[in-house]
Write an enzyme that holds these catalytic residues in place. Structure first.
Site, PDB file in Angstrom:
ATOM      1  N   LYS A  24       0.834  -1.208   0.000  1.00 31.90           N
ATOM      2  CA  LYS A  24       0.000   0.000   0.000  1.00 31.90           C
ATOM      3  C   LYS A  24       0.867   1.257   0.000  1.00 31.90           C
ATOM      4  CE  LYS A  24      -1.798   1.643   4.026  1.00 31.90           C
ATOM      5  NZ  LYS A  24      -1.492   3.063   4.221  1.00 31.90           N
ATOM      6  N   ASN A  25       1.846   1.283   0.902  1.00 31.30           N
ATOM      7  CA  ASN A  25       2.622   2.522   1.058  1.00 31.30           C
ATOM      8  C   ASN A  25       3.595   2.775  -0.088  1.00 31.30           C
ATOM      9  OD1 ASN A  25       1.235   2.980   3.364  1.00 31.30           O
ATOM     10  ND2 ASN A  25       2.937   2.559   4.780  1.00 31.30           N
TER      11      ASN A  25
ATOM     12  N   ARG B 119      -4.973  10.370   4.717  1.00 27.78           N
ATOM     13  CA  ARG B 119      -4.021  11.476   4.822  1.00 27.78           C
ATOM     14  C   ARG B 119      -3.019  11.482   3.673  1.00 27.78           C
ATOM     15  NH1 ARG B 119      -3.529  13.606   9.505  1.00 27.78           N
ATOM     16  NH2 ARG B 119      -1.385  14.159   9.062  1.00 27.78           N
TER      17      ARG B 119
ATOM     18  N   CYS C  74      -5.279  12.622  13.550  1.00 32.41           N
ATOM     19  CA  CYS C  74      -5.616  11.241  13.180  1.00 32.41           C
ATOM     20  C   CYS C  74      -5.585  10.419  14.461  1.00 32.41           C
ATOM     21  CB  CYS C  74      -4.621  10.831  12.113  1.00 32.41           C
ATOM     22  SG  CYS C  74      -3.976   9.215  12.107  1.00 32.41           S
TER      23      CYS C  74
ATOM     24  N   ARG D 187       0.076  14.193  13.616  1.00 26.60           N
ATOM     25  CA  ARG D 187       0.559  14.001  12.245  1.00 26.60           C
ATOM     26  C   ARG D 187       0.507  15.266  11.388  1.00 26.60           C
ATOM     27  NH1 ARG D 187      -1.350   8.234   9.969  1.00 26.60           N
ATOM     28  NH2 ARG D 187       0.518   8.453   8.739  1.00 26.60           N
ATOM     29  N   PRO D 188       1.265  16.295  11.791  1.00 25.10           N
ATOM     30  CA  PRO D 188       1.286  17.504  10.963  1.00 25.10           C
ATOM     31  C   PRO D 188       2.009  17.243   9.635  1.00 25.10           C
ATOM     32  CG  PRO D 188       2.971  17.622  12.666  1.00 25.10           C
ATOM     33  CD  PRO D 188       2.200  16.352  12.918  1.00 25.10           C
TER      34      PRO D 188
ATOM     35  N   ASP E  39       3.850  19.888   8.341  1.00 23.74           N
ATOM     36  CA  ASP E  39       4.660  21.113   8.259  1.00 23.74           C
ATOM     37  C   ASP E  39       5.976  20.896   7.500  1.00 23.74           C
ATOM     38  OD1 ASP E  39       5.157  19.444  10.558  1.00 23.74           O
ATOM     39  OD2 ASP E  39       6.575  20.946  11.263  1.00 23.74           O
TER      40      ASP E  39
ATOM     41  N   ASP F 156       4.401   0.458  12.244  1.00 23.75           N
ATOM     42  CA  ASP F 156       3.228  -0.213  11.673  1.00 23.75           C
ATOM     43  C   ASP F 156       3.130  -1.684  12.093  1.00 23.75           C
ATOM     44  OD1 ASP F 156       2.433   2.110  10.481  1.00 23.75           O
ATOM     45  OD2 ASP F 156       2.988   1.552   8.445  1.00 23.75           O
TER      46      ASP F 156
ATOM     47  N   ARG G 266      -8.537  -0.870   4.487  1.00 23.50           N
ATOM     48  CA  ARG G 266      -7.685   0.200   3.944  1.00 23.50           C
ATOM     49  C   ARG G 266      -6.313  -0.362   3.551  1.00 23.50           C
ATOM     50  NH1 ARG G 266      -6.370   4.465   7.766  1.00 23.50           N
ATOM     51  NH2 ARG G 266      -5.014   4.843   6.008  1.00 23.50           N
TER      52      ARG G 266
HETATM   53  C1  UD1 Z   1       4.193   6.821   6.674  1.00 29.10           C
HETATM   54  C2  UD1 Z   1       3.387   5.593   6.393  1.00 29.10           C
HETATM   55  C3  UD1 Z   1       2.777   5.045   7.694  1.00 29.10           C
HETATM   56  C4  UD1 Z   1       3.869   4.828   8.734  1.00 29.10           C
HETATM   57  C5  UD1 Z   1       4.725   6.086   8.898  1.00 29.10           C
HETATM   58  C6  UD1 Z   1       5.922   5.876   9.796  1.00 29.10           C
HETATM   59  C7  UD1 Z   1       2.588   6.000   4.156  1.00 29.10           C
HETATM   60  C8  UD1 Z   1       1.435   6.295   3.255  1.00 29.10           C
HETATM   61  N1  UD1 Z   1       2.327   5.942   5.454  1.00 29.10           N
HETATM   62  O1  UD1 Z   1       3.312   7.811   7.192  1.00 29.10           O
HETATM   63  O2  UD1 Z   1       2.145   3.810   7.389  1.00 29.10           O
HETATM   64  O3  UD1 Z   1       3.269   4.535   9.972  1.00 29.10           O
HETATM   65  O4  UD1 Z   1       5.228   6.512   7.613  1.00 29.10           O
HETATM   66  O5  UD1 Z   1       6.706   4.836   9.341  1.00 29.10           O
HETATM   67  O6  UD1 Z   1       3.690   5.775   3.689  1.00 29.10           O
HETATM   68  N2  UD1 Z   1       5.941  14.576  11.128  1.00 29.10           N
HETATM   69  C9  UD1 Z   1       5.981  15.913  11.442  1.00 29.10           C
HETATM   70  N3  UD1 Z   1       5.844  16.824  10.417  1.00 29.10           N
HETATM   71  C10 UD1 Z   1       5.685  16.439   9.119  1.00 29.10           C
HETATM   72  C11 UD1 Z   1       5.663  15.064   8.823  1.00 29.10           C
HETATM   73  C12 UD1 Z   1       5.789  14.147   9.852  1.00 29.10           C
HETATM   74  O7  UD1 Z   1       6.121  16.301  12.600  1.00 29.10           O
HETATM   75  O8  UD1 Z   1       5.573  17.301   8.248  1.00 29.10           O
HETATM   76  C13 UD1 Z   1       6.078  13.566  12.210  1.00 29.10           C
HETATM   77  C14 UD1 Z   1       4.828  12.696  12.368  1.00 29.10           C
HETATM   78  O9  UD1 Z   1       3.852  13.312  13.164  1.00 29.10           O
HETATM   79  C15 UD1 Z   1       5.422  11.447  13.009  1.00 29.10           C
HETATM   80  C16 UD1 Z   1       6.805  11.356  12.349  1.00 29.10           C
HETATM   81  O10 UD1 Z   1       7.088  12.654  11.842  1.00 29.10           O
HETATM   82  O11 UD1 Z   1       5.560  11.644  14.367  1.00 29.10           O
HETATM   83  C17 UD1 Z   1       6.922  10.352  11.229  1.00 29.10           C
HETATM   84  O12 UD1 Z   1       5.836  10.511  10.353  1.00 29.10           O
HETATM   85  P1  UD1 Z   1       5.920  10.252   8.794  1.00 29.10           P
HETATM   86  O13 UD1 Z   1       7.155   9.495   8.459  1.00 29.10           O
HETATM   87  O14 UD1 Z   1       5.682  11.528   8.082  1.00 29.10           O
HETATM   88  O15 UD1 Z   1       4.649   9.330   8.556  1.00 29.10           O
HETATM   89  P2  UD1 Z   1       3.769   9.328   7.255  1.00 29.10           P
HETATM   90  O16 UD1 Z   1       4.624   9.636   6.084  1.00 29.10           O
HETATM   91  O17 UD1 Z   1       2.533  10.128   7.481  1.00 29.10           O
END
Ligand code: UD1
Length: 425
Positions: free
Chosen positions: A22-23, A93, A117, A122-123, A125, A305, A397
């Protein structure tokens, strides 16, 4: 609303084939926006989240044809819209993965800002900061990200956190930018490497994916791709746990053992026997599970995950295990449900202390998110009696044909809707 009923106590045996990840599929589908040429993608899993991306891409004017057997043809020549609406982003998301490609291809994007979420705030930014560094003008208005850029310009971007989708969004924006982009502290997940392979096959100049430093030299246009989605490492891990938990013997085929090294290592520490081949693993559960400590961390560490699923195994271990969640701040929603099944777990901040119990008992439980729902199915497989899991839409999902695959391994699992049986065991 559909529910899954699992009758526990059956030792799972046989073989199972792993579906496309999926990812990996989600960013690759978004990458088709980057070209006007047709692409052919194989091994696309049939999942709710993939359906959401199809709806999103179709809304942008992109044509998608499902050819059967997990193969699709995507024709983006009709791309005429740059908006990802709230209705779609709120259900998934990862819809925000269209932001980078839309900006790069059309010079504008209007994408609903994802809210919080179940597993954390999960920002996004860092996605936005990265795109701003590439020269995008970004405004947050009425719950939407309005982004514009004439042509993005290569830049040096250092991510505070190695965000997975953030790295992917920035990579997809940078491939059509003017000049060189360097992403420092990039995510190293196999899905990032897979996206890089796809972009490379489309004509992008990109190196370093799979390390913390990715370099991209922008080009002016990209061509269509022909790609097969890599196997899902989280589905692989979930079936490994199904074998360990039921003390079964499962050969998991069409997977990439290297992608699950950390899961394999922890399971071996717990006393589970694992054999590996080039594209398969065979997992045999043992009568006694040793307690091991787990700390989630970015790849190649133990994946967040898989944390909920591993917690179920530790609930049945012979000792005390500390599970530390370092990625998401609220990813212990499954604990309350597992406790209803007899697990002995105490949460303290980012850690859960799991004291093994001899057995779990079936109960009515509720799925709170995708991986939590998988953990409840696993708990149900090991428990005495029936476990009824509601809000099961979460599992659809991210797991393709989960009941069918488990049924073939001998599990007693069925789906019902308002008392009516949908799929038998
Ligand atoms: C992806 C995966 C999800 C997995 C996660 C962590 C997909 C579609 N989803 O989610 O299944 O659980 O990686 O391995 O690939 N963060 C910030 N600011 C940002 C982005 C992230 O603070 O702009 C923080 C998040 O809140 C979290 C951490 O960084 O605490 C890691 O998140 P991130 O790697 O971005 O997860 P996703 O890409 O959403």
């Amino acid at each position: 609303m559909e529910e899954i009923i699992v009758t526990g106590g059956v030792r799972l045996e046989g073989s199972v084939k792993i579906s496309g990840a999926k990812n990996a599929a989600l960013p690759i589908l978004a990458a088709t926006i980057l070209t006007s040429e047709e692409s052919r993608i194989r091994n696309v899993p049939k999942l709710e989240d993939v359906g959401t991306v199809y709806r999103l891409l179709k809304g942008l004017g992109i044509r998608i044809e499902e050819n059967g057997n997990g193969e699709i043809t995507i024709d983006p020549s009709g791309l005429n819209n740059s908006e990802a609406p709230y209705d779609l982003v709120k259900t998934m998301r990862a819809s925000c993965l269209v932001l980078g490609p839309l900006l790069a291809r059309l010079g504008k994007a209007r994408v609903s800002l994802p809210g919080g979420c179940a597993i954390g705030a999960r920002p996004i930014d860092l996605h936005l900061k990265g795109l701003k560094s590439l020269g995008a003008e970004i405004k947050l208005e009425e719950g939407y990200i309005n982004a514009r850029a004439r042509r993005l310009k290569g830049a040096s971007i250092c991510l505070d956190i190695p965000t997975v989708t953030g790295t992917e969004n920035i990579m997809m924006a940078a491939v059509l930018a003017d000049g060189e982009t360097i992403i420092e502290n990039a995510a190293c997940e196999p899905e990032v490497v897979s996206l890089s392979e796809v972009l490379h096959s489309m004509g992008a100049s990109i190196s370093g994916a799979g390390t913390r430093l990715i370099k991209i030299r922008g080009v002016t246009e990209l061509k269509g791709m022909n790609y097969s989605i890599i196997p899902d490492r989280i589905e692989t891990g979930t079936f490994m746990l199904a074998a360990a938990i039921t003390r079964g013997d499962i050969k998991i085929e069409d997977c990439i053992p290297e992608h699950i090294d950390h899961i394999t290592a922890r399971l071996r520490d717990a006393g589970v026997s694992i054999e590996e081949g080039e594209d398969w693993v065979r997992v045999k559960g043992s009568p006694g599970i040793r307690a091991v400590d787990i700390r989630t961390s970015p790849y190649p560490g133990f994946p967040t995950d898989m944390q909920a699923q591993m917690m179920v195994l530790m609930s049945l271990s012979d000792g005390l295990s500390v599970i530390m969640e370092t990625i998401f701040e609220n990813r212990f929603m499954h604990v309350a449900e597992l406790k209803r099944m007899g697990a002995n777990i105490t949460v303290d901040g980012h850690s859960a202390v799991v004291r093994g119990v001899p057995s779990l008992s079936g109960a009515q439980v509720m799925a709170t998110d995708l991986r939590a729902s998988a953990s409840l199915v696993l708990a149900g497989l090991a428990a005495k009696g029936d476990t009824t899991i509601s809000r099961i839409y979460h599992i659809d999902r991210g797991y393709e044909c989960i009941e069918k695959k488990l049924t073939r391994l001998g599990a007693k699992i069925r789906r019902i809707k308002g008392g009516e049986l949908l799929r038998g065991s």
